[in-house]
Structures are given as structure tokens and as C-alpha cells.
Design a protein around this motif. Structure first.
Motif, PDB file in Angstrom:
ATOM      1  N   GLN A 265      -4.009 -14.581  -5.008  1.00 34.25           N
ATOM      2  CA  GLN A 265      -4.355 -15.893  -4.487  1.00 34.25           C
ATOM      3  C   GLN A 265      -3.126 -16.787  -4.430  1.00 34.25           C
ATOM      4  O   GLN A 265      -2.375 -16.905  -5.401  1.00 34.25           O
ATOM      5  CB  GLN A 265      -5.441 -16.562  -5.351  1.00 34.25           C
ATOM      6  CG  GLN A 265      -5.947 -17.868  -4.773  1.00 34.25           C
ATOM      7  CD  GLN A 265      -7.206 -18.350  -5.470  1.00 34.25           C
ATOM      8  OE1 GLN A 265      -7.570 -17.829  -6.524  1.00 34.25           O
ATOM      9  NE2 GLN A 265      -7.872 -19.338  -4.887  1.00 34.25           N
TER      10      GLN A 265
ATOM     11  N   SER B 201      -1.597 -20.643  -2.414  1.00 34.72           N
ATOM     12  CA  SER B 201      -2.099 -21.982  -2.087  1.00 34.72           C
ATOM     13  C   SER B 201      -2.848 -22.008  -0.759  1.00 34.72           C
ATOM     14  O   SER B 201      -3.601 -22.946  -0.481  1.00 34.72           O
ATOM     15  CB  SER B 201      -0.930 -22.975  -2.026  1.00 34.72           C
ATOM     16  OG  SER B 201       0.013 -22.562  -1.042  1.00 34.72           O
TER      17      SER B 201
ATOM     18  N   GLU C 101      -4.149 -18.762   0.787  1.00 28.85           N
ATOM     19  CA  GLU C 101      -4.910 -17.553   1.114  1.00 28.85           C
ATOM     20  C   GLU C 101      -5.347 -16.803  -0.139  1.00 28.85           C
ATOM     21  O   GLU C 101      -4.638 -16.765  -1.144  1.00 28.85           O
ATOM     22  CB  GLU C 101      -4.064 -16.628   2.000  1.00 28.85           C
ATOM     23  CG  GLU C 101      -4.801 -15.400   2.508  1.00 28.85           C
ATOM     24  CD  GLU C 101      -3.919 -14.495   3.337  1.00 28.85           C
ATOM     25  OE1 GLU C 101      -4.378 -14.021   4.391  1.00 28.85           O
ATOM     26  OE2 GLU C 101      -2.757 -14.257   2.934  1.00 28.85           O
ATOM     27  N   LEU C 102      -6.527 -16.222  -0.041  1.00 27.47           N
ATOM     28  CA  LEU C 102      -7.026 -15.287  -1.053  1.00 27.47           C
ATOM     29  C   LEU C 102      -7.085 -13.911  -0.413  1.00 27.47           C
ATOM     30  O   LEU C 102      -7.686 -13.740   0.651  1.00 27.47           O
ATOM     31  CB  LEU C 102      -8.421 -15.695  -1.530  1.00 27.47           C
ATOM     32  CG  LEU C 102      -9.173 -14.666  -2.382  1.00 27.47           C
ATOM     33  CD1 LEU C 102      -8.449 -14.423  -3.700  1.00 27.47           C
ATOM     34  CD2 LEU C 102     -10.611 -15.116  -2.633  1.00 27.47           C
TER      35      LEU C 102
ATOM     36  N   THR D 104      -7.785 -20.204   1.390  1.00 24.07           N
ATOM     37  CA  THR D 104      -8.087 -20.777   0.076  1.00 24.07           C
ATOM     38  C   THR D 104      -9.000 -21.982   0.234  1.00 24.07           C
ATOM     39  O   THR D 104      -8.777 -22.834   1.103  1.00 24.07           O
ATOM     40  CB  THR D 104      -6.806 -21.200  -0.659  1.00 24.07           C
ATOM     41  OG1 THR D 104      -5.975 -20.057  -0.804  1.00 24.07           O
ATOM     42  CG2 THR D 104      -7.126 -21.762  -2.022  1.00 24.07           C
TER      43      THR D 104
END
Length: 356
Positions: free
Chosen positions: A300, A302, A304-305, A354
């Protein structure tokens, strides 16, 4: 039209009859004989019948009650010049039922009929024709506007019905997809446990076989619980608990499993969809992979996961069936996507923006 809406329209139909008050004015302001008054009042009975006949008619047969109303108006005009009120009702239905071009020509014909009546009855002025022409034209155009309103209302209802039907279809597809994902994983595990127990029994390893059957029973109970939870609102124990269970299932298959990264806390709706997506991917590994090692990565940033599931089974190709299509459909709602590759290992990647 619903029953309540129809009842409302019927009440409005009675309200509109208040315009017949103009028909009664000559009875009070002119010196009419008793038989003329009686005949004027009697003419209202067939007229009101024709009015409701027209009110419930279709475009194909509306001309019948309209002609009947005009006929009553023509016959009563020599006795009661308030018949203009009857002609205006006919003008309204002409505008309501027919296309604008047809309605305009029909209204002109009706006004011409008034002129002929005026000439035939030797009225000493043209106010009756002029006033009648204005009323018929105005109310006829009001009928056109009312038809547009009803058509727009019908289109809105049809549109709402189509939207509701589409939403119902999508919901059914979603439920079917969810149940497929859950049961596919569970049945694969049950099949695996049953096969292993059968082999252990064949080798007289009854204690180990008993353990597998106990776990099989537990999986069956969990599956039933998952189905109930899915139907009642997709309640679950959380993403972390699900990932732990999936890792154990893969180990039961005979794969070594490594878990990397921190499992994030997510919105319950997104977490539910991720659980179902990961369940489907792990179920595919259980069913199809011939590998010995599997890895789950949670990454993870800032923005995208990323969740990566890989195994060393290395199939020749990956065919996108209902399961993978369903995952992409789930993720699309959250602006996410599923991608995969076969180099160097078989790898599936879930990417999601995210959450703010």
C-alpha cells in the motif's frame, strides 16, 4: 397505471365536468320554456356518458364518443346556446387523442360547423361563433398539451420500470457470482479433504483420516455460515481472518505459503468484495495449480493498494472465465482492476486506488 393513480384520474374527470356550468347559464339568464329546460337537462345524461366513454377510449375508437358529443351539441343548440360548452369538451378530446396536424384540421372543421349552425339558425350576431371558436381552439390546444404531459409521464414510468428491471438483473447476477465464488472455493476444499481422507483410510491411517473428516465437517459448516452471511448482507470476520483461512486452505492443498505486507483496514463494502475476489483466486489455485509454493503480497502506497497472489504452477495460458470476469466487475465499482502474467510465475495483481 396503478390503482391509486387511476382513482386520482377518475376524480379529476368528475372535476372537469364543472365546466358544464356554462351550459346551464342560458337556463337562468334567458326566458326558456319548461320543456326546453327539461330537454336541455336531459341532454346532459347522454353527453356525460359520452364524456366518460371518450375519457376511457383509445386513439383508435375515440372518434366515436367525440362525434356523439358533437351530435348532441348540434341537436341542442337551437334550444340552448350554452351548447358551446359541449363543443369545447369535444375540442379537448380532439387535441388529446390525435397528432397536432390532424387535431388542427379537426378543430378548424368544428369551428366551421359552428359557423354553419350560426347561419342556419339565423343568430343575429356572430359573437356566438367568435366566442365559440376561441374556446374550442384554446381548449383543443390544452388537450394537445395534456396529451404531451401524459406521454411524458408514461415515458418516465417506462424508464423507471426499465431501470428497476436492470437493477434487479444486475443484483441477481451479483448474488449468483458471489455464491459461485464462495461455493467454488468451499466445494474445492471439501473435495480435497474427502479425497485425502479416502486415501488415508485406504492406508489404514484412521486417526489422520478422522482429522480430515473433522476438518471437512468444519468447512461444510463454515460454508453454510458464509452463504447465510452473504445473503443477509455479506457479513464477514474481516479481511485479515479471511486471508488466514485462505492460506490454510492452500497449505491443505500441499503448497507452502508465504504472506508479505500488512493487511489494511478497509471500508466494509470494499473489504467484502476483496474477500470474495481473493477467495475466487485461491480457489482457482486449489483447483488448477500444479505448483508447490504460493505467495500473497499486500503493498500500500499513498495512491494505490496492490494485492499480488503468485504461485509456481506456471500454466501455459490463462483463460478468462466467469470467475475472473466477476472479479473485474467487482473491482470496477471501486475503480480497481485485476491483471495477470505468467512470467516468471503465475501472478495475479489486484490494483485499487487508496481510499481517502
Amino acid at each position: 397505471m396503478t390503482e391509486s393513480a387511476q382513482s386520482k384520474e377518475d376524480k379529476l374527470a368528475w372535476v372537469y365536468l364543472v365546466n358544464l356550468g356554462f351550459y346551464l347559464i342560458p337556463i337562468f339568464v334567458t326566458k326558456m320554456l319548461p320543456w326546453e329546460i327539461a330537454l336541455s337537462l336531459a341532454a346532459l345524461i347522454p353527453f356525460i356518458y359520452c364524456y366518460f366513454w371518450a375519457y376511457r377510449s383509445s386513439t383508435a375508437n375515440a372518434y366515436q364518443p367525440i362525434l356523439a358529443m358533437i351530435t348532441i351539441g348540434v341537436l341542442i343548440t337551437p334550444i340552448n346556446t350554452g351548447s358551446l360548452s359541449l363543443f369545447t369538451f369535444a375540442g379537448f378530446f380532439i387535441g388529446f387523442f390525435y397528432p397536432l396536424r390532424t387535431a388542427i384540421f379537426s378543430l378548424i372543421a368544428l369551428i366551421t360547423l359552428l359557423s354553419l349552425l350560426n347561419a342556419a339558425l339565423n343568430f343575429d350576431h356572430y359573437y356566438w361563433v367568435i366566442y365559440g371558436a376561441g374556446l374550442i381552439a384554446g381548449i383543443g390546444l390544452f388537450g394537445v398539451a395534456e396529451r404531451k404531459r401524459v406521454e411524458h409521464k408514461c415515458k418516465e414510468k417506462k424508464s423507471q420500470a426499465e431501470i428497476q428491471q436492470l437493477a434487479t438483473m444486475l443484483e441477481r447476477e451479483r448474488i449468483a457470482r458471489d455464491l459461485h465464488d464462495i461455493m467454488g472455493h468451499s466445494l474445492s476444499s471439501i473435495s480435497l479433504k474427502a479425497e485425502l481422507a479416502e486415501k488415508l483410510i485406504a492406508n489404514n491411517q484412521t486417526e489422520q483420516a478422522r482429522q480430515q473428516l473433522t476438518e471437512l465437517n468444519s468447512i461444510a459448516r463454515d460454508s453454510l455460515s458464509q452463504i447465510r452471511q452473504t445473503v443477509s448482507g455479506y457479513k464477514h470476520k474481516g479481511l485479515a481472518a479471511c486471508v488466514t483461512q485462505l492460506c490454510q486452505t492452500l497449505r491443505d492443498k500441499g503448497l507452502s505459503v508465504n504472506l508479505f505486507g500488512e493487511i489494511p483496514k478497509l471500508d466494509p463494502e470494499l473489504e467484502t468484495q476483496l474477500i470474495l475476489s481473493l477467495t475466487e483466486l485461491c480457489s482457482n489455485i486449489v483447483r488448477h495449480s500444479k505448483g508447490t509454493h504460493c505467495e500473497l503480497h499486500f503493498e500500500q502506497t499513498s495512491t494505490e493498494l496492490r494485492i499480488v497472489i503468485s504461485d509456481d504452477g506456471c500454466p501455459n495460458q490463462i483463460e478468462q472465465g466467469n470467475g475472473l470476469t466477476g472479479i473485474n466487475e467487482r473491482l470496477a465499482k471501486f475503480k480497481g482492476a485485476l491483471t495477470w502474467s505468467l512470467d516468471p510465475d503465475c501472478q495475479f495483481t489486484i490494483s485499487l486506488p487508496t481510499q481517502g
